[in-house]
Design a protein around this motif. Structure first.
Motif, short mmCIF file in Angstrom:
data_model
loop_
_atom_site.label_atom_id
_atom_site.label_comp_id
_atom_site.label_asym_id
_atom_site.label_seq_id
_atom_site.Cartn_x
_atom_site.Cartn_y
_atom_site.Cartn_z
N LEU A 1 30.52 43.52 33.29
CA LEU A 1 30.21 44.56 34.25
C LEU A 1 28.84 45.11 33.89
CD1 LEU A 1 31.28 46.49 36.57
CD2 LEU A 1 31.85 48.06 34.72
N ALA A 2 27.92 45.07 34.84
CA ALA A 2 26.56 45.49 34.57
C ALA A 2 26.29 46.83 35.26
CB ALA A 2 25.56 44.44 35.07
N GLN A 3 25.98 47.85 34.45
CA GLN A 3 25.96 47.86 32.99
C GLN A 3 26.98 48.85 32.47
OE1 GLN A 3 21.93 48.03 31.40
NE2 GLN A 3 21.18 46.59 32.92
N LEU A 4 26.83 49.37 31.25
CA LEU A 4 27.90 50.14 30.62
C LEU A 4 27.67 51.65 30.65
CD1 LEU A 4 30.58 49.97 29.11
CD2 LEU A 4 29.31 49.60 26.99
N VAL A 5 26.42 52.09 30.44
CA VAL A 5 26.14 53.52 30.36
C VAL A 5 24.90 53.85 31.20
CG1 VAL A 5 25.74 55.51 28.84
CG2 VAL A 5 27.06 53.56 28.00
N ASN A 6 25.03 54.79 32.12
CA ASN A 6 23.95 55.36 32.95
C ASN A 6 23.35 54.41 33.97
OD1 ASN A 6 24.08 57.99 31.88
ND2 ASN A 6 22.71 57.49 30.18
N VAL A 7 23.05 53.19 33.59
CA VAL A 7 22.43 52.22 34.49
C VAL A 7 23.53 51.45 35.21
CG1 VAL A 7 20.98 50.16 34.61
CG2 VAL A 7 20.38 52.03 33.05
N ILE A 8 23.68 51.70 36.55
CA ILE A 8 24.77 51.12 37.35
C ILE A 8 26.02 50.96 36.47
CG2 ILE A 8 23.47 50.08 39.23
CD1 ILE A 8 23.35 47.44 37.71
N ALA A 9 26.59 52.08 36.07
CA ALA A 9 27.51 52.09 34.95
C ALA A 9 28.78 52.89 35.22
CB ALA A 9 26.82 52.66 33.71
N PRO A 10 29.87 52.54 34.52
CA PRO A 10 31.09 53.34 34.62
C PRO A 10 31.04 54.64 33.85
CG PRO A 10 31.41 51.53 33.07
CD PRO A 10 30.07 51.32 33.71
N ILE A 11 30.08 54.76 32.91
CA ILE A 11 29.94 55.95 32.08
C ILE A 11 28.59 56.59 32.34
CG2 ILE A 11 29.82 56.83 29.70
CD1 ILE A 11 31.57 54.38 28.91
N LYS B 1 39.84 37.49 26.63
CA LYS B 1 39.57 38.93 26.57
C LYS B 1 38.12 39.25 26.94
CE LYS B 1 38.45 39.21 21.60
NZ LYS B 1 38.81 39.86 20.31
N ARG B 2 37.22 38.28 26.77
CA ARG B 2 35.81 38.51 27.08
C ARG B 2 35.54 38.62 28.58
NH1 ARG B 2 33.15 33.69 23.79
NH2 ARG B 2 34.89 32.67 24.85
N LEU B 3 36.59 38.42 29.40
CA LEU B 3 36.46 38.65 30.83
C LEU B 3 36.12 40.11 31.12
CD1 LEU B 3 36.97 36.79 33.39
CD2 LEU B 3 39.14 38.00 33.62
N TYR B 4 36.42 40.99 30.17
CA TYR B 4 36.22 42.43 30.37
C TYR B 4 35.01 42.94 29.58
CZ TYR B 4 40.92 41.62 32.04
OH TYR B 4 42.01 41.11 32.71
N GLY B 5 33.99 42.08 29.45
CA GLY B 5 32.77 42.47 28.77
C GLY B 5 31.89 43.36 29.62
N SER B 6 30.81 43.84 29.00
CA SER B 6 29.84 44.66 29.71
C SER B 6 28.43 44.32 29.24
CB SER B 6 30.16 46.15 29.53
OG SER B 6 29.42 46.93 30.44
N PHE B 7 27.49 45.25 29.44
CA PHE B 7 26.08 44.89 29.35
C PHE B 7 25.28 46.14 29.03
CE2 PHE B 7 22.43 43.28 32.37
CZ PHE B 7 21.65 42.95 31.28
N PRO C 1 35.39 44.07 24.96
CA PRO C 1 35.41 43.07 23.89
C PRO C 1 34.04 42.50 23.51
CG PRO C 1 36.07 42.06 25.93
CD PRO C 1 35.87 43.53 26.23
N ILE C 2 33.09 42.51 24.47
CA ILE C 2 31.79 41.89 24.21
C ILE C 2 30.76 42.60 25.08
CG2 ILE C 2 31.99 40.08 25.99
CD1 ILE C 2 30.74 38.13 23.89
N VAL C 3 29.53 42.76 24.55
CA VAL C 3 28.47 43.46 25.28
C VAL C 3 27.20 42.62 25.22
CG1 VAL C 3 27.10 45.56 25.48
CG2 VAL C 3 29.48 45.71 24.72
N ARG C 4 26.69 42.29 26.39
CA ARG C 4 25.46 41.49 26.51
C ARG C 4 24.24 42.37 26.22
NH1 ARG C 4 22.96 39.88 31.77
NH2 ARG C 4 21.64 38.06 31.44
N TYR C 5 23.23 41.80 25.54
CA TYR C 5 22.08 42.57 25.07
C TYR C 5 20.93 41.60 24.75
CZ TYR C 5 19.37 45.52 21.80
OH TYR C 5 18.38 46.23 21.16
N PRO C 6 19.63 41.96 24.89
CA PRO C 6 19.06 43.24 25.33
C PRO C 6 18.65 43.24 26.80
CG PRO C 6 17.34 41.94 24.31
CD PRO C 6 18.60 41.10 24.28
N GLY C 7 19.01 42.21 27.52
CA GLY C 7 18.73 42.09 28.94
C GLY C 7 19.28 40.77 29.41
N GLY C 8 19.22 40.62 30.76
CA GLY C 8 18.48 41.36 31.74
C GLY C 8 17.01 40.97 31.79
#
Length: 502
Positions: free
Chosen positions: A348-358, A20-26, A65-72
């Motif tokens: 998928l890099a990244q999740l919000v506003n920065v090269i993001a789907p949201i 499921k972690r194949l669908y993580g973000s950043f 399922p999983i979000v990479r942080y804080p970078g990058g």
């Protein structure tokens, strides 16, 4: 000769289980990903911690399922201690990677809180640029040790009695890149990664560790970097990272949509290198891959060059994605699924506003970019076992790739739900593609739905004023007759054909 493609899917021809972690973000401390993205106190939707609940709902809609942080790049100059403890005592720092001021209003503990609200897990990166094994093991102790030691008791004093239990850790970021703070040679990095991994796991033996692979397949040191690094830390790590971004700077859409073939080649080259080191070491352990940065990224390059330095949360890397970008993102998801036996995590890099789907507006709304939809569909319906796609398709030649199949497709079998989902992209820019899918090994099937993302304008994008300009519909029209499925894939379209095994 009429265009036509066929696909045979057999339940016994498996690639591997989809983690499921194949669908993580950043989420990185970059631009408006944190400040104005996930966190905006005073926003009408903000909760008691200042997190935007409208953004949280869009994140939960993808089931990340999983979000990479804080970078990058940010992490290579980051002191994690700056982001814990009383907010009023946290320092403001010059952030050198992106030339901004970091106020440290959000740090580790708040991010873990946000992940819990988003039904996700944190993937924590440690600083191996300006710091090393000592700071890395202290961070693991602070995060994961119950209590009774200096760093775990510090966490308790900050109001977090229970340990965070962070399972997945990245050993630095893009350490091969000259743009990286504290960049290293492969030998330098391999040694510090091995020593950091050793002491981190001594603190918490249950954690999983990701070593830095090449920053892209275009790095001159690729794949020698992978070989050297793994020879030095193979026994200490579980995963090797890959990063890759694509763009359509030449305005050649046919070539742009073929670029996922480069991603396929990249993955297979890294697998081959990792398996060479395994053979050389005569090891029984198989190294898996974490494709923890991938996306389309090029639209914002000119705007980013004009940003004034040393501001807080400027609008950096805010690509506005169009329909053709969504098609390539769909193909990149297909590439990941076709290697699900070895690629176990991806972000998928990244999740919000920065090269993001949201995307969000400060003080205003939040909306879905075009790339949100293939990402959402794959995450929601791509759980189970990936199946070998035996595809026959007409092909074309592009500037950088030859024999590019118009049909890019894969299937996933969810045995528990009794469903098979076919993900398919028609790369043809002017013609629909009839598709026959042979599912005879499953017996009879019926179509649950055929979702389609298509647009008359390849450059069409969603904006705050027109948030639904590009959106999927369920009028695909696929039909099943026993174990045979007939579908028509519109030109330049992303398709999700969901089938119930009768």
């Amino acid at each position: 000769m009429a265009m036509k493609a066929t696909m045979i899917v057999d339940k016994d021809f498996t690639i591997g289980e989809v983690d499921k972690r194949l669908y993580g973000s950043f989420i990185e401390h970059l631009g408006r990903a944190v400040y104005g993205g996930i966190y905006e106190p005073g926003h009408p939707s903000a909760d008691e911690q200042g997190f935007r609940t409208d953004v949280l709902e869009l994140v939960k809609g993808i089931d990340v399922p999983i979000v990479r942080y804080p970078g990058g790049n940010f992490v290579s100059g980051y002191n994690w201690e700056d982001g814990v403890g009383p907010v009023e005592l946290r320092p403001k720092r010059l952030e050198l990677a992106w030339r901004t001021v970091e106020p440290n209003l959000i740090g580790l503990n708040e991010f873990v809180d946000w992940c819990r609200k988003a039904n996700s897990e944190p993937m924590m990166a440690v600083n191996l640029g300006t710091r090393g094994p000592e700071e890395a093991r202290q961070l693991v102790e602070y995060s994961n040790h119950p209590s009774g030691s200096q760093w775990s008791d510090l966490r308790v004093s900050h109001g977090y009695k229970q340990p965070h239990g962070i399972k997945t850790w990245c050993l630095g970021n893009e350490m091969d890149g000259p743009w990286q703070i504290g960049a290293k040679t492969a030998a330098e990095y391999g040694r510090i990664a091995a020593e950091s991994a050793k002491v981190m796991r001594w603190v918490d033996p249950s954690i999983e560790l990701v070593a830095c692979g090449s920053s892209s397949l275009n790095m001159p040191s690729f794949p020698e970097w992978e070989r050297t690094v793994l020879e030095l830390c193979y026994d200490q790590v579980d995963y090797l990272s890959l990063h890759q971004y694509y763009g359509n700077r030449d305005k050649d859409t046919a070539n742009f949509l073929a670029q996922s073939m480069g991603m396929d080649s990249f993955i297979h080259s890294v697998i081959a290198t990792a398996d060479y080191v395994q053979a050389k070491k005569r090891s029984k352990k198989k190294i898996h891959l974490s494709f923890d940065e991938w996306n389309v990224w090029y639209h914002s390059n000119d705007a980013d060059a004009r940003i004034e330095p040393w501001s807080v949360a400027p609008p950096q890397l805010e690509d506005v994605y169009n329909h053709e970008d969504a098609l390539l993102v769909g193909s990149m998801l297909i590439s990941l699924l076709k290697c699900a036996d070895r690629v176990k995590m991806a972000c998928l890099a990244q999740l919000v506003n920065v090269i993001a789907p949201i995307m969000t507006a400060n003080g205003g709304g939040a909306w879905k970019q075009t790339i949100y939809f293939p990402y959402m569909h794959a995450s929601l319906f791509g759980r189970g076992t990936a199946l070998v796609p035996l595809v026959s398709s007409p092909k074309y030649d592009a500037k950088d790739y030859t024999d590019v199949p118009y049909l890019d497709a894969v299937a996933v079998h969810n045995a528990e739900a009794g469903e098979v989902t076919v993900f398919a992209v028609n790369r043809h820019l002017s013609e629909a593609l009839p598709l026959e899918i042979d599912l005879r090994s499953f017996g009879a099937c019926r179509v649950l739905e055929h979702l389609v993302l298509e647009s008359d304008d390849l450059k069409a994008a969603n904006t705050q004023d027109a948030p639904d300009r590009v959106a999927p519909h369920a009028r695909g029209g696929a039909e099943a007759d026993g174990g045979a499925v007939q579908a028509r894939l519109g030109r330049a379209s992303w398709n999700v054909i969901r089938l119930k095994v009768v």
